[in-house]
Enzyme design. Structure first.
Site, PDB file in Angstrom:
ATOM      1  N   HIS A   8      34.868   9.118 -27.980  1.00  0.00           N
ATOM      2  CA  HIS A   8      34.969   7.865 -28.749  1.00  0.00           C
ATOM      3  C   HIS A   8      36.214   7.878 -29.640  1.00  0.00           C
ATOM      4  CE1 HIS A   8      30.309   7.934 -28.563  1.00  0.00           C
ATOM      5  NE2 HIS A   8      30.693   6.920 -27.797  1.00  0.00           N
TER       6      HIS A   8
ATOM      7  N   LYS B 143      17.336   1.222 -27.481  1.00  0.00           N
ATOM      8  CA  LYS B 143      17.060   2.576 -26.998  1.00  0.00           C
ATOM      9  C   LYS B 143      16.733   3.589 -28.095  1.00  0.00           C
ATOM     10  CE  LYS B 143      21.997   2.557 -26.014  1.00  0.00           C
ATOM     11  NZ  LYS B 143      22.993   2.491 -24.982  1.00  0.00           N
TER      12      LYS B 143
ATOM     13  N   ARG C 258      35.285   6.042 -18.487  1.00  0.00           N
ATOM     14  CA  ARG C 258      35.289   7.462 -18.117  1.00  0.00           C
ATOM     15  C   ARG C 258      35.446   7.653 -16.620  1.00  0.00           C
ATOM     16  NH1 ARG C 258      29.823   8.504 -21.327  1.00  0.00           N
ATOM     17  NH2 ARG C 258      29.518   6.524 -20.258  1.00  0.00           N
TER      18      ARG C 258
ATOM     19  N   SER D 241      27.167  10.631 -25.340  1.00  0.00           N
ATOM     20  CA  SER D 241      26.325  11.001 -26.486  1.00  0.00           C
ATOM     21  C   SER D 241      24.982  11.551 -25.996  1.00  0.00           C
ATOM     22  CB  SER D 241      26.091   9.795 -27.393  1.00  0.00           C
ATOM     23  OG  SER D 241      27.318   9.354 -27.913  1.00  0.00           O
TER      24      SER D 241
HETATM   25  O1  PNS Z   1      27.923   2.698 -26.732  1.00  0.00           O
HETATM   26  P1  PNS Z   1      27.398   1.684 -25.764  1.00  0.00           P
HETATM   27  O2  PNS Z   1      25.891   1.804 -25.663  1.00  0.00           O
HETATM   28  O3  PNS Z   1      28.111   1.727 -24.445  1.00  0.00           O
HETATM   29  O4  PNS Z   1      27.724   0.248 -26.412  1.00  0.00           O
HETATM   30  C1  PNS Z   1      27.259  -0.933 -25.809  1.00  0.00           C
HETATM   31  C2  PNS Z   1      27.531  -2.123 -26.727  1.00  0.00           C
HETATM   32  C3  PNS Z   1      26.977  -1.870 -28.114  1.00  0.00           C
HETATM   33  C4  PNS Z   1      29.019  -2.359 -26.817  1.00  0.00           C
HETATM   34  C5  PNS Z   1      26.863  -3.357 -26.071  1.00  0.00           C
HETATM   35  O5  PNS Z   1      25.541  -3.043 -25.760  1.00  0.00           O
HETATM   36  C6  PNS Z   1      26.863  -4.594 -26.966  1.00  0.00           C
HETATM   37  O6  PNS Z   1      27.892  -5.160 -27.210  1.00  0.00           O
HETATM   38  N1  PNS Z   1      25.665  -4.968 -27.455  1.00  0.00           N
HETATM   39  C7  PNS Z   1      25.513  -6.091 -28.340  1.00  0.00           C
HETATM   40  C8  PNS Z   1      24.692  -7.193 -27.696  1.00  0.00           C
HETATM   41  C9  PNS Z   1      25.564  -8.076 -26.838  1.00  0.00           C
HETATM   42  O7  PNS Z   1      26.534  -8.665 -27.285  1.00  0.00           O
HETATM   43  N2  PNS Z   1      25.179  -8.167 -25.559  1.00  0.00           N
HETATM   44  C10 PNS Z   1      25.892  -8.932 -24.579  1.00  0.00           C
HETATM   45  C11 PNS Z   1      27.144  -8.220 -24.145  1.00  0.00           C
HETATM   46  S1  PNS Z   1      27.405  -8.566 -22.520  1.00  0.00           S
END
Ligand code: PNS
Length: 167
Positions: A18, A42, A91, A128
């Site tokens: 990150h 989660k 990744r 993570s």
């Molecule tokens: O670290 P991660 O789990 O890959 O992050 C995912 C994240 C937080 C970027 C994504 O789940 C997110 O933006 N969630 C917020 C809800 C949202 O906007 N959902 C629609 C996006 S398509």
């Protein structure tokens, strides 16, 4: 100064992977907001306050980087911050499908553009959830996460604690 780029994620906890993306984003944009998702479905190991604290320590020496939390839609947070730019790491091709879907949805919902940055090869195996699994079984992650994060992980995940969730 222009609007910030957003580096969103769960960061449960932050890893060197990150931080590599945040550092590189900070070289390309005027400023960066690391946006920590407060309430992912989660059940994170660390509270949002703990995740932000670890991030703040970790980004302290990177210029023009702020750590904030958000809940709900990323596009709404982007609008609040006057930003239209999201930067995320890729990744491997396995990340691509889900990142493409989210990027297209975010463009559709809020005109937000996503820049996908290839993860530096030395971190491409990191996640993570894998970090948590390794620590839970007594493995050493000290060169994969900031030192303060490794210490907190060991305190939370002594061998024998309940299984960690997949991300
Ligand atoms: O670290 P991660 O789990 O890959 O992050 C995912 C994240 C937080 C970027 C994504 O789940 C997110 O933006 N969630 C917020 C809800 C949202 O906007 N959902 C629609 C996006 S398509």
């Amino acid at each position: 100064m222009g609007p910030p780029a957003l580096c969103p994620g769960t960061f449960d906890p932050v890893t060197h992977g990150h931080l590599d993306i945040v550092r590189r984003a900070s070289r390309c944009f005027d400023s960066v907001v690391v946006a920590v998702l407060e309430n992912p479905g989660k059940e994170p190991l660390f509270s949002v306050e703990e995740r932000m604290e670890m991030l703040r320590e970790a980004v302290a020496e990177i210029d023009r980087v702020e750590v904030a939390s958000f809940s709900g839609l990323l596009v709404d947070f982007a609008r609040e911050r006057g930003s239209r730019v999201v930067v995320k790491g890729l990744r491997a091709v396995t990340d691509f499908e889900v990142e493409l879907q989210m990027a297209q949805m975010n463009t559709r919902l809020g005109g937000v553009e996503t820049f996908l940055v290839p993860t530096s090869p030395q971190w491409s195996f990191l996640s993570s959830s894998l970090i948590k699994e390794v620590v839970r079984f007594g493995g050493d992650v000290s060169d994969l996460v900031p030192k303060a994060v490794a210490v907190r992980l060991e305190a939370k995940l002594e061998p024998g604690s309940p299984p960690v969730r997949k991300e």
